[in-house]
Scaffold this motif. Structure first.
Motif, mmCIF file in Angstrom:
data_model
loop_
_atom_site.group_PDB
_atom_site.id
_atom_site.type_symbol
_atom_site.label_atom_id
_atom_site.label_comp_id
_atom_site.label_asym_id
_atom_site.label_seq_id
_atom_site.Cartn_x
_atom_site.Cartn_y
_atom_site.Cartn_z
ATOM 1 N N LEU A 20 68.761 30.098 50.861
ATOM 2 C CA LEU A 20 69.961 30.334 51.671
ATOM 3 C C LEU A 20 70.424 31.784 51.528
ATOM 4 O O LEU A 20 70.776 32.436 52.527
ATOM 5 C CB LEU A 20 71.080 29.378 51.240
ATOM 6 N N ALA A 21 70.407 32.319 50.306
ATOM 7 C CA ALA A 21 70.794 33.717 50.095
ATOM 8 C C ALA A 21 69.848 34.657 50.836
ATOM 9 O O ALA A 21 70.269 35.639 51.461
ATOM 10 C CB ALA A 21 70.799 34.026 48.598
ATOM 11 N N ASP A 22 68.550 34.361 50.786
ATOM 12 C CA ASP A 22 67.568 35.194 51.489
ATOM 13 C C ASP A 22 67.783 35.136 52.998
ATOM 14 O O ASP A 22 67.658 36.148 53.699
ATOM 15 C CB ASP A 22 66.157 34.708 51.128
ATOM 16 N N CYS A 23 68.156 33.946 53.506
ATOM 17 C CA CYS A 23 68.407 33.788 54.946
ATOM 18 C C CYS A 23 69.609 34.618 55.369
ATOM 19 O O CYS A 23 69.567 35.310 56.389
ATOM 20 C CB CYS A 23 68.612 32.311 55.262
ATOM 21 N N TYR A 24 70.690 34.567 54.581
ATOM 22 C CA TYR A 24 71.882 35.361 54.910
ATOM 23 C C TYR A 24 71.553 36.856 54.911
ATOM 24 O O TYR A 24 72.043 37.606 55.761
ATOM 25 C CB TYR A 24 72.992 35.081 53.893
ATOM 26 N N ALA A 80 77.552 40.756 52.849
ATOM 27 C CA ALA A 80 78.511 40.320 51.833
ATOM 28 C C ALA A 80 78.290 38.859 51.464
ATOM 29 O O ALA A 80 78.365 38.487 50.283
ATOM 30 C CB ALA A 80 79.933 40.532 52.339
ATOM 31 N N THR A 81 78.005 38.011 52.462
ATOM 32 C CA THR A 81 77.762 36.598 52.181
ATOM 33 C C THR A 81 76.488 36.426 51.363
ATOM 34 O O THR A 81 76.428 35.606 50.436
ATOM 35 C CB THR A 81 77.670 35.809 53.495
ATOM 36 N N ALA A 82 75.456 37.208 51.691
ATOM 37 C CA ALA A 82 74.207 37.145 50.922
ATOM 38 C C ALA A 82 74.435 37.602 49.484
ATOM 39 O O ALA A 82 73.936 36.981 48.532
ATOM 40 C CB ALA A 82 73.148 38.014 51.593
ATOM 41 N N TRP A 83 75.186 38.683 49.309
ATOM 42 C CA TRP A 83 75.482 39.194 47.957
ATOM 43 C C TRP A 83 76.195 38.134 47.118
ATOM 44 O O TRP A 83 75.859 37.907 45.955
ATOM 45 C CB TRP A 83 76.337 40.453 48.093
ATOM 46 N N SER A 84 77.171 37.460 47.735
ATOM 47 C CA SER A 84 77.901 36.415 47.029
ATOM 48 C C SER A 84 76.995 35.227 46.704
ATOM 49 O O SER A 84 77.074 34.643 45.610
ATOM 50 C CB SER A 84 79.089 35.962 47.878
ATOM 51 N N THR A 85 76.103 34.858 47.641
ATOM 52 C CA THR A 85 75.225 33.703 47.423
ATOM 53 C C THR A 85 74.168 34.002 46.360
ATOM 54 O O THR A 85 73.825 33.131 45.549
ATOM 55 C CB THR A 85 74.563 33.297 48.749
ATOM 56 N N ALA A 104 82.588 42.808 52.774
ATOM 57 C CA ALA A 104 82.767 42.209 54.097
ATOM 58 C C ALA A 104 81.459 42.285 54.861
ATOM 59 O O ALA A 104 80.726 43.277 54.771
ATOM 60 C CB ALA A 104 83.872 42.922 54.870
ATOM 61 N N ASP A 105 81.155 41.230 55.605
ATOM 62 C CA ASP A 105 79.956 41.234 56.441
ATOM 63 C C ASP A 105 80.129 42.205 57.602
ATOM 64 O O ASP A 105 81.245 42.376 58.125
ATOM 65 C CB ASP A 105 79.705 39.831 57.004
ATOM 66 N N PRO A 106 79.043 42.859 58.039
ATOM 67 C CA PRO A 106 79.120 43.684 59.249
ATOM 68 C C PRO A 106 79.364 42.782 60.463
ATOM 69 O O PRO A 106 78.455 42.101 60.940
ATOM 70 C CB PRO A 106 77.744 44.358 59.315
#
Length: 319
Positions: free
Chosen positions: A55-59, A66-71, A135-137
């Motif tokens: 899921l992190a790789d997908c984000y 930002a969502t990937a970094w958090s995941t 924050a996500d772009p």
């Protein structure tokens, strides 16, 4: 209640695996926007570390930095708790994203009680004011909301560049003054209904005038009849031929009769109004029992009178 065997439920490894395989296929086809929700749904049904890493790789591939970094950070912590060697892999992926993270800083000046700041519909705690937030772009919603529902400021913040720093300054007091609260007008209370004693008094007075008018009308009619009788009994009128004195008596009788009719009509109306007021008056509050030896006032009374020179109505008593 029966449920379908295909319905997904928590801790359902079979459904989670089906979603995971579908997401992996979409990842191979580079359809990241469709794959990420399936990985997320699979993880909720069966929270395994492998699903969370995917899921992190997908984000990250979707561009939600930002969502990937958090995941990646969540996956690292889960691996550390489970003693899994993939914790270091998750850490390295997370750290590699940090320089690319867009950051938002929301500076708040002159705070006002009852005013909240929402970022993407999430209320921000005062502790994060002035802190760099990943924050996500994408486009983000900024809202300054007062406790009366007034939107003091509403803005779409667009973040497009990796590693960019966006700073927003909000003067809450100025925004609050620019949007004054609406003061609800105070409605005056309705006037109190007339008291029973006042309505009864009005009924007695108006009814008294009506009775007096009726007595006066009767007296005028009596005078008119007397004048007609005088004209007929004397030699003033013989066989419908009248002397000037007879004609004057007849005219005078007619005048008294007409006046009596009009006064009598007014008396009937006044008497009807007075009776209506008396009948519709609310019941009076019970009076306290008088002490021994106290003087008790007489109730209201009404008495007509008549005499040789006129008539009238006497009203007496105490309210």
């Amino acid at each position: 209640m029966l449920s379908s065997p295909l319905a997904a439920r928590a801790n359902d490894p079979a459904a989670a695996d089906a979603l995971f395989q579908a997401a992996k296929k979409l990842m191979g086809e580079k359809q990241f926007s469709e794959a990420c929700p399936k990985f997320d749904a699979s993880y909720k049904l069966d929270p395994t570390l492998g699903t969370l890493l995917n899921l992190a790789d997908c984000y990250e591939k979707l561009g939600r930095t930002a969502t990937a970094w958090s995941t990646w950070g969540e996956a690292m912590e889960k691996a550390q708790r489970d003693g899994d060697k993939r914790a270091e892999f998750a850490r390295s992926r997370r750290d590699s994203l940090f320089p690319k993270l867009p950051k938002v800083v929301i500076n708040v000046q002159n705070e006002v009680p009852g005013v909240d700041i929402l970022w993407d519909q999430v209320k921000l705690a005062p502790a994060v004011f002035g802190v760099e937030l990943p924050a996500d772009p994408a486009e983000h919603d900024l809202l300054v909301l007062r406790d009366d529902g007034a939107k003091l400021k509403e803005e779409r913040v667009r973040i497009t560049q990796e590693g960019a720093r966006t700073e927003i300054t909000l003067d809450i007091e100025a925004l609050d003054k620019a949007n004054p609260r609406k003061v609800k007008p105070i409605e005056a209370p309705p006037p109190p209904p007339p008291s029973a004693s006042k309505q009864r008094l009005a009924g007695f007075v108006i009814g008294g005038f009506g009775a007096a008018a009726l007595i006066t009308a009767g007296a005028l009619e009596a005078v008119a009849l007397a004048k007609r009788a005088d004209a007929g009994a004397s030699s003033a009128c013989v066989n419908k031929f009248c002397t000037p004195d007879g004609l004057a008596s007849i005219d005078s009788a007619r005048t008294f009769a007409e006046a009596g009719q009009w006064i009598g009509l007014g008396g009937i109306v006044a008497a009807a109004v007075g009776v209506t007021l008396l009948l519709t008056a609310p019941p009076a509050a019970p009076s306290p029992r008088p002490a021994t030896g106290a003087v008790v006032p007489r109730p209201m009374w009404l008495s007509p009178w008549a005499g040789p020179n006129g008539g009238g109505l006497v009203v007496g008593g105490a309210l």
